[in-house]
Design an enzyme around this catalytic site. Structure first.
Site, PDB file in Angstrom:
ATOM      1  CG  PHE A   1       2.830   5.561   3.971  1.00 41.79           C
ATOM      2  CD1 PHE A   1       1.547   5.365   4.428  1.00 41.79           C
ATOM      3  CD2 PHE A   1       3.497   4.481   3.377  1.00 41.79           C
ATOM      4  CE1 PHE A   1       0.940   4.137   4.312  1.00 41.79           C
ATOM      5  CE2 PHE A   1       2.878   3.241   3.258  1.00 41.79           C
ATOM      6  CZ  PHE A   1       1.618   3.079   3.731  1.00 41.79           C
ATOM      7  CD  GLU A   2      -0.824   7.223  -0.015  1.00 40.87           C
ATOM      8  OE1 GLU A   2      -1.769   7.916  -0.389  1.00 40.87           O
ATOM      9  OE2 GLU A   2      -0.614   6.072  -0.444  1.00 40.87           O
TER      10      GLU A   2
END
Lengths: 544, 250
Positions: free
Chosen positions: A398-399
């Site tokens: 994620f990110e």
């Protein structure tokens, strides 16, 4: 030498070292440091009493009293300015808080980071004074928890492919339609930063995917906002206590002043939020890594086999020493970047990206080794190792997946060279301000910077503008740049005029430098004889 | 009400004690400090008293300037100002000279009630509180587990070996605090930020020679390893024999 600044990491690709960005180590003032320590200490004390990470993992939810405890401590307003009811703390206090919560529970820190790191960050970065006044006080008190809603089923790494729409109504309000997936805090948030396509006033008939993206703030919950729906909690591999859901909009009307930033500039808003959120993730990883280290050290000292504690065995020592050095480097790079942000020492996008990739990958290795040291016991669900391992996995996704981030970093690093090979440094670069007994590490660092520049030049010459599609090359260059940035952070940390490291700390730092240099050399050696073509052939046949 | 809370900074609970080469004191290199456990309860009671009866809480300690960190924590939890009676040789002071210096300051401050921990978790003397009351000529209740204070008097329950004793007393008084008296609060971010603006004063502690001198410090002897005498009901006889003939406790 030109006086132009490229940013520390970008300059490495050019064979330059912008020493003044990292030397002397950018410590915020004593007051900010003391605040950061006090915040972390308060959280540690509270979290030890109030949070049961195993229960949260088993129940797949964070109990209301933990969230209430975070509200009472004022954590939801940590980085929100005091005039809006927050504590107005800087990046150092923020990463200290992340590390302290994460050291206890990865699910709980996800709620906190989802709120401050990305959920409401756009309001801080792009909100008008009126918008800040409207939304920030309730976010600072934790009355409202925020979520960041960008990802869609067909728009993951390619976030720009989103299909949610926002159409202007005659009265100036907006009508939202679309579906967001995997939204952190989805089930507990009542404020969402949402990205949607808006018609281009210049070209109103443009097809959907050619319309620009705009950012909006949706304040409310399904109970009071007709057209807003929140899906069931997703069943996940890790971070089981944090709420992850779909968020849907069906002819949902939001007021004109819900537009955040300029109309059509939403993608930039999203990227800037993520760039800043990414740095926080490395602090979360440090917190969990320290937890894994603590467990592994205790087990290695206590567990006896062949009549002696397993801590005395060379292969166990390799794993223990490796994790200690890696954690030292994670901390150094995360703190260095925080200091650069707090002191305004130039651009930090690639620096934060290095922190994220390094910390997420090291954490994975560290928890894997902690489990390995603990043997069969580590495999049992009764012990926390498997939970830590499950929780750690998402960080590399994620990110920004670590692959997408390497594409971004390699492309950005090469950009000046693709334009003009003259951007390469003509002199051998030097890292200034290094303590004397780190002269060897300094020499290695400087020579590796020159190597990176040579390798970058080669890729730029071979591919020209198409370099951004040369993924294996971008990966190798990124691996080298990550190792160099983190190594610079370690050297800067021990060289700080405020630091009085003892011999034991210097040993850890030396080991960290050695491991980073080795990781650089692995990537560099691969460029000599890459399997790129062979791999492309094999993979193509597999997927034909 | 003019309320004073006395605290001591002590080594962290998990500190591994080491004796210096001369055998006279503990080696403090690398030691990290915290507010003594019972003193945190004293500070909480002081703040609760202020919240109930109004007034101001002063946190008072004898120690090095480094004790500012512990004072700030107390300020973050609701105290109003801090005073460090500085003395670099604070660790060598005996209870009497500590109490005497504290008493002089409490008198100067015009304190009406003093809260202190029942004992500091490093030396465990449990003496400074009652000695302070003696020098001040005030009432004193130690090991308090329940307290009701009014403007000029109070009722305190204390735990003793005989049971729970209830005392009525008039103010001024010194109260030493036992574990169950309250649950210390967390500072909270607002508290931490507010503490920065609160005053911390450093004044040299009144000179007072110690009458007690530490002659020698040594670690307790390592405990002998236990022995399993048997398993299940069959072990009872072996255990009885061992308790009677070896340990001689039966």
């Amino acid at each position: 030498m030109t006086a132009q600044s490229f940013g520390f990491v970008r300059s490495l690709f050019l064979g330059r070292i912008e020493s003044s960005a990292v030397m002397p180590f950018p410590h915020p003032d004593a007051d900010a440091q003391e605040t950061a320590e006090s915040v972390a200490e308060m959280i540690r004390e509270w979290a030890a009493d109030a949070i049961d990470p195993d229960q949260i993992d088993r129940d797949k939810t964070i109990s209301a009293d933990v969230i209430e405890g975070m509200r009472e401590l004022g954590l939801f307003g940590l980085t929100i300015p005091e005039e809006f009811g927050g504590a107005g703390c800087g990046q150092l206090a923020y990463i200290s808080a992340l590390e302290a919560i994460s050291n206890r529970c990865a699910s709980t820190v996800t709620v906190f980071a989802g709120h401050l790191g990305i959920g409401m960050k756009g309001i801080l970065l792009y909100g008008t004074p009126e918008q800040k006044q409207m939304w920030l006080p309730a976010l600072a008190s934790g009355e409202q928890i925020a979520a960041f809603a960008l990802t869609e089923a067909c728009a993951g790494s390619d976030a720009g492919a989103l299909r949610t729409t926002a159409d202007p109504e005659p009265d100036g309000s907006w009508k939202l339609n679309g579906r967001k997936v995997w939204i952190t805090n989805g089930g507990i948030a009542s404020l969402f930063t949402v990205f949607a396509r808006t018609p281009d006033p210049e070209n109103p008939g443009a097809p959907l995917m050619d319309r620009p993206i705009s950012a909006f703030v949706v304040s409310g919950s399904p109970d009071d906002l007709p057209g807003l729906s929140v899906g069931a909690p997703e069943l996940k591999m890790g971070l089981c206590g944090s709420s992850t859901t779909e968020v849907g909009f069906e002819d949902m009307v939001i007021p004109a002043d819900a537009l955040l930033g300029e109309r059509g500039q939403g993608f930039k808003v999203a990227l800037n939020i993520l760039n800043s959120g990414r740095h926080g993730l490395s602090a979360c990883c440090t917190g969990q890594a320290k937890l894994a280290r603590k467990l592994a050290v205790a087990h290695a000292k206590e567990r006896e086999q062949f009549g002696v504690p397993i801590a005395s065995f060379g292969m166990i020592q390799e794993m223990l020493a490796g994790m200690d050095a890696d954690i030292y480097a994670m901390e150094a790079s995360t703190k260095l970047t925080a200091g650069m942000i707090d002191l305004g020492r130039g651009e930090t996008m690639l620096e934060a990206t290095c922190c994220k990739m390094y910390a997420t990958e090291r954490l994975w290795d560290i928890c894997n080794n902690a489990l390995q040291i603990t043997g069969g016991t580590g495999f049992m669900r009764e012990y926390p190792y498997e939970r830590i391992l499950r929780d750690a996995r998402i960080n590399m996704i994620f990110e920004g997946t670590n692959q997408v981030l390497r594409m971004m970093m390699g492309t950005q690093g090469l950009r000046p060279l693709v334009k003009d090979l003259g951007a390469l440094a003509s002199d051998a670069p030097t890292l200034d301000g290094v303590r004397e007994d780190f002269a060897d590490e300094r020499a290695v660092f400087e020579s590796l910077v020159t190597t990176l520049a040579e390798k970058s030049r080669d890729v730029a010459e071979r591919h020209g503008k198409a370099a951004r599609n040369a993924q294996p090359d971008l990966r190798r260059l990124s691996d080298m740049a990550i190792a160099l940035y983190v190594m610079a952070a370690v050297i800067a940390r021990v060289s700080s005029p405020d630091a009085t490291p003892e011999e034991s700390e210097l040993n850890v730092a030396r080991l960290a430098c050695s491991r980073l240099a080795r990781s650089f050399q692995t990537a560099a050696a691969e460029t000599e004889n890459p399997d790129d073509e062979l791999m492309a052939k094999v993979a193509s046949e597999m997927t034909a | 009400m003019n309320i004073v809370a006395c605290i001591k900074r002590v080594p962290m609970t998990e500190t591994q004690a080491k004796v210096t080469a001369d055998g006279q004191s503990l080696d403090t290199s690398g030691v990290e400090y915290m507010t003594s456990f019972y003193d945190e309860i004293a500070v909480e009671e002081a703040v609760k008293t202020k919240e109930k009866l109004g007034g101001e809480v002063t946190v008072l300690t004898i120690g090095p300037s480094d004790a500012t960190k512990q004072i700030r924590e107390c300020l973050a939890k609701g105290s109003d100002k801090g005073i460090i009676l500085t003395d670099d040789a604070w660790a060598l002071r005996d209870c009497r000279s500590t109490a005497k210096a504290l008493a002089a300051k409490v008198q100067e401050l015009g304190g009406e009630v003093v809260f202190a921990g029942r004992q500091a978790t490093d030396r465990d003397n449990a003496s400074v509180g009652p000695m302070l009351a003696t020098y001040l000529g005030w009432a004193c209740v130690t090991d308090v587990i329940e307290l009701e204070l009014e403007a000029d008097k109070g009722v305190a329950k204390r735990e003793s070996e005989a049971g729970v004793e209830t005392y009525e007393f008039s103010l001024p008084a010194v109260i030493t605090c036992q574990k169950d008296l309250n649950e210390p609060r967390y500072a909270g971010l607002k508290g931490i930020m507010a503490a920065k603006k609160k005053p911390v004063e450093e004044v040299p502690a009144a000179e007072e020679a110690s009458q007690a001198e530490v002659v020698r410090v040594e670690l307790p002897p390592a405990r002998k390893e236990g022995r399993v005498v048997g398993e299940g009901p069959d072990a009872v006889e072996a255990l009885m024999t061992a308790l009677q003939t070896e340990a001689k406790v039966l």
